[in-house]
Scaffold this motif. Structure first.
Motif, PDB file in Angstrom:
ATOM      1  N   MET A  37      45.520  38.445  34.872  1.00 49.21           N
ATOM      2  CA  MET A  37      45.612  40.241  35.974  1.00 49.21           C
ATOM      3  C   MET A  37      43.707  40.342  35.869  1.00 49.21           C
ATOM      4  O   MET A  37      43.435  41.054  37.115  1.00 49.21           O
ATOM      5  CB  MET A  37      46.140  41.711  35.437  1.00 49.21           C
ATOM      6  N   TRP A  91      41.650  44.056  39.932  1.00 44.95           N
ATOM      7  CA  TRP A  91      42.295  42.672  39.427  1.00 44.95           C
ATOM      8  C   TRP A  91      43.247  42.162  40.267  1.00 44.95           C
ATOM      9  O   TRP A  91      43.655  42.675  41.297  1.00 44.95           O
ATOM     10  CB  TRP A  91      43.884  43.475  38.288  1.00 44.95           C
ATOM     11  N   THR A  96      49.256  40.977  39.154  1.00 39.92           N
ATOM     12  CA  THR A  96      49.595  41.804  38.650  1.00 39.92           C
ATOM     13  C   THR A  96      50.804  42.565  39.329  1.00 39.92           C
ATOM     14  O   THR A  96      51.560  43.346  38.621  1.00 39.92           O
ATOM     15  CB  THR A  96      48.512  43.175  39.638  1.00 39.92           C
TER      16      THR A  96
END
Length: 175
Positions: A37, A91, A96
């Protein structure tokens, strides 16, 4: 024969849950996504102490209590990532999202193993509340999100150890 039945009844939730054998695989996928991420995990210390003692205490409880603890931990982690300010971290949004989906799957699949229960560990609940407050106080800063990511990795590792312990215990009792 009666003794065997009692042992099987005590382990029913762990043994009858075939999915539990796949937990570590899906947890590893989730850990990989967590690392992908963002950049390298922070080395900064969290203002909220990690509850290692709580994990140690849980290992000495019945299997059903351990499964409830795992379920509640996943719920606490999942709740952190539903925070309103998730747009603050830099991120990768696709990764994510996949992380959140995998985390949700871990939580939902575990529901098949754990009876519906309102049994929450107060100390665990307080811990996750304090982590959420850390995010709130900083306005969801990038640094606080990176601490959350680091804490999440620690939890996922500890939960894997707990699941492995449950499975090993069940396997040794079957022999």
């Amino acid at each position: 024969m009666i003794r065997c039945t009692i042992i099987l009844c005590a382990l029913t939730s762990a043994l009858c849950c075939d999915w539990l054998r796949h937990y570590n695989h899906y947890s590893n996928v989730t850990l990989t996504l967590l690392r992908q991420m963002g950049g390298q995990l922070t080395e900064d210390e969290s203002p909220v102490s990690f509850p290692f003692k709580l994990y140690t205490q849980v290992r000495h409880r019945k299997v059903e209590s351990q499964l409830i603890f795992i379920k509640n931990s996943l719920l606490g982690i999942s709740d952190l990532y539903r925070h309103d300010n998730l747009s603050s971290p830099t991120w990768d949004t696709k990764v994510t999202h996949h992380f959140q989906v995998n985390l949700h799957r871990l939580k939902e699949e575990l529901n098949t193993c754990v009876p519906t229960s309102k049994q929450l560990n107060r100390r665990l609940t307080r811990y996750y509340t304090r982590l959420r407050r850390t995010l709130d106080r900083t306005g969801g800063s990038i640094a606080s999100w990176e601490l959350i990511r680091k804490e999440t990795e620690l939890h996922l590792h500890q939960l894997q150890l707990l699941v492995t312990s449950i499975l090993n215990s069940a396997a040794s009792r079957r022999r």
